[in-house]
Design a protein around this motif. Sequence first.
Motif, PDB file in Angstrom:
ATOM      1  N   PHE A  51       5.672   0.786 -10.258  1.00 23.27           N
ATOM      2  CA  PHE A  51       4.402   0.951  -9.930  1.00 23.27           C
ATOM      3  C   PHE A  51       4.389   0.475  -8.594  1.00 23.27           C
ATOM      4  O   PHE A  51       3.606   0.227  -7.915  1.00 23.27           O
ATOM      5  CB  PHE A  51       3.117   1.312 -11.095  1.00 23.27           C
ATOM      6  CG  PHE A  51       3.271   2.413 -11.045  1.00 23.27           C
ATOM      7  CD1 PHE A  51       2.412   3.553 -10.415  1.00 23.27           C
ATOM      8  CD2 PHE A  51       3.415   2.679 -12.245  1.00 23.27           C
ATOM      9  CE1 PHE A  51       2.087   4.857 -10.698  1.00 23.27           C
ATOM     10  CE2 PHE A  51       3.188   3.105 -13.403  1.00 23.27           C
ATOM     11  CZ  PHE A  51       2.288   5.053 -11.939  1.00 23.27           C
ATOM     12  N   GLU A  52       4.864  -1.481  -9.262  1.00 25.96           N
ATOM     13  CA  GLU A  52       4.191  -2.624  -8.281  1.00 25.96           C
ATOM     14  C   GLU A  52       5.606  -2.466  -7.303  1.00 25.96           C
ATOM     15  O   GLU A  52       4.939  -3.012  -5.826  1.00 25.96           O
ATOM     16  CB  GLU A  52       4.387  -3.818  -8.897  1.00 25.96           C
ATOM     17  CG  GLU A  52       3.947  -3.622  -9.566  1.00 25.96           C
ATOM     18  CD  GLU A  52       3.959  -5.408 -10.710  1.00 25.96           C
ATOM     19  OE1 GLU A  52       4.906  -5.877 -10.320  1.00 25.96           O
ATOM     20  OE2 GLU A  52       3.760  -5.205 -11.791  1.00 25.96           O
ATOM     21  N   ARG A  53       6.697  -2.235  -7.321  1.00 25.54           N
ATOM     22  CA  ARG A  53       7.768  -1.768  -6.605  1.00 25.54           C
ATOM     23  C   ARG A  53       7.326  -1.100  -5.665  1.00 25.54           C
ATOM     24  O   ARG A  53       8.501  -0.749  -4.019  1.00 25.54           O
ATOM     25  CB  ARG A  53       9.348  -1.436  -7.016  1.00 25.54           C
ATOM     26  CG  ARG A  53       9.669  -2.691  -7.556  1.00 25.54           C
ATOM     27  CD  ARG A  53      10.936  -2.482  -8.297  1.00 25.54           C
ATOM     28  NE  ARG A  53      11.290  -3.597  -9.806  1.00 25.54           N
ATOM     29  CZ  ARG A  53      12.482  -3.022 -10.325  1.00 25.54           C
ATOM     30  NH1 ARG A  53      13.000  -2.397 -10.218  1.00 25.54           N
ATOM     31  NH2 ARG A  53      12.624  -4.148 -11.434  1.00 25.54           N
ATOM     32  N   PHE A  54       6.753   0.389  -5.725  1.00 29.32           N
ATOM     33  CA  PHE A  54       6.613   1.839  -5.180  1.00 29.32           C
ATOM     34  C   PHE A  54       5.331   1.054  -4.347  1.00 29.32           C
ATOM     35  O   PHE A  54       5.916   0.241  -2.461  1.00 29.32           O
ATOM     36  CB  PHE A  54       6.124   2.744  -5.821  1.00 29.32           C
ATOM     37  CG  PHE A  54       5.251   3.971  -4.651  1.00 29.32           C
ATOM     38  CD1 PHE A  54       6.231   5.002  -4.395  1.00 29.32           C
ATOM     39  CD2 PHE A  54       4.054   3.922  -4.485  1.00 29.32           C
ATOM     40  CE1 PHE A  54       5.863   5.733  -3.861  1.00 29.32           C
ATOM     41  CE2 PHE A  54       3.632   4.686  -4.237  1.00 29.32           C
ATOM     42  CZ  PHE A  54       4.646   5.944  -3.747  1.00 29.32           C
ATOM     43  N   ASP A  55       4.827   0.338  -4.551  1.00 28.75           N
ATOM     44  CA  ASP A  55       3.763  -0.126  -3.014  1.00 28.75           C
ATOM     45  C   ASP A  55       3.963  -1.395  -2.856  1.00 28.75           C
ATOM     46  O   ASP A  55       3.801  -1.074  -1.341  1.00 28.75           O
ATOM     47  CB  ASP A  55       2.296  -0.795  -3.875  1.00 28.75           C
ATOM     48  CG  ASP A  55       1.454   0.168  -4.782  1.00 28.75           C
ATOM     49  OD1 ASP A  55       1.484   1.286  -4.316  1.00 28.75           O
ATOM     50  OD2 ASP A  55       0.640  -0.474  -5.555  1.00 28.75           O
ATOM     51  N   GLN A  56       5.049  -1.804  -3.008  1.00 22.37           N
ATOM     52  CA  GLN A  56       5.341  -3.175  -1.647  1.00 22.37           C
ATOM     53  C   GLN A  56       6.396  -2.811  -0.794  1.00 22.37           C
ATOM     54  O   GLN A  56       6.386  -2.725   0.074  1.00 22.37           O
ATOM     55  CB  GLN A  56       6.897  -4.331  -3.196  1.00 22.37           C
ATOM     56  CG  GLN A  56       7.174  -5.101  -2.404  1.00 22.37           C
ATOM     57  CD  GLN A  56       7.601  -6.484  -3.368  1.00 22.37           C
ATOM     58  OE1 GLN A  56       7.833  -5.342  -4.499  1.00 22.37           O
ATOM     59  NE2 GLN A  56       8.927  -6.819  -2.736  1.00 22.37           N
TER      60      GLN A  56
END
Length: 382
Positions: A51-56
């Motif tokens: 999820f964090e990488r997607f937002d990044q």
Amino acid sequence: MFILSPFLSIPLILIQLKRKDNGVIFLISALFGFLSFQYIPSFSNDKARYFERFDQFLSYDYAQFSEYLISVKRPDFVFDHLIFLFSKLDFNIQWLFFIITTFTIYSFFLFVKRTVDAHHINNFKFSIFTVLIIIFSLSLSGVFSGIRFYFATSLFIWSVYYLFFKSNFKLGILYLVFCILTHFSFSFFIPCILAVFFFPKNFNPKILLGISLLFLVLPKEYLGNILGFLQMPESYSNKAEIYLQNETNLSENSVILSFIRNLWLYFAYVFLLFLNKENKSNLYLITIIFLSVINITYAIPIVFNRFSLVVKLIFLVYFLVLLKNEQVNSKYAILLLFLFLLNFIVDINVLRYNILASYHISDMYTLFNLFTKKVFQYEFLQ
């Protein structure tokens, strides 16, 4: 039928088993895809990082994304490319989880069917017993959180299938390459593959398995010396060092749960060494070698537990071949089903807070409700 809650659909799906195997397998796989779509991870889980990488990646162009891959020194980039693609298409990343989980579970079922068929059992049909033992063999944390590793597993088993059962080396190697580029840890199995091809015919594989059991009592320090001889990418050598230096004291409950999870493995040792009479097939040799090699990592539970998921599927296929060929007593099949069920129940117990947070009947009445629920990072469990 499937407009109802997925949980209410399970008995209806099983009733259809004798009619259309492939359709039933897909429905079961899609059910797990639905659950993966809605699953809320804990902050420490792999899925939270996705999820964090997607937002990044939302603000990255491809040049910036390439710089990111270089900076993290990660040799396996396929999964990150998929996350990047979904971010650029502005698709909810939960759809990626649904697609990959559905593909993974479907691959597991199809691998079982085709491998059993390849061992002189034509037109293998799934029974309720077969479906249940495959489902209970799954790691729920792997299905819902460790998505990348299980996705790589689904690629790896096809590499095994085409290399050893179809002698299609080009396709087998292609699957292996994509598997390693998805999760580099699968390069650990390259020596296993080579060992199967070049294993001396006059050497009893049981001796190898017996010797490998010594690693179950080997201290971490010796394993650290072994890993020191291996040349791994920096990101993975750092991980290995962290695992080896981790001296966290496990609670009594954790020790008990770990023991229950490994009961199927102890049964596999006893079965392969003493109870099994079939020792001529290639699948037997594959099972013995893979199991022997992962025993090397026993001193690092987090690594061993992941690798054992791969071997569990291979052992299960071998066991089902013996069962369908009437080469194993049915009481052992019931025992293995029971041990897998215990493992499954332990998983549910460990993930109970995530399950309670993720699934509500009001969200599951219709497919519309299922696919419109969005998971936010602030919902992650601590």
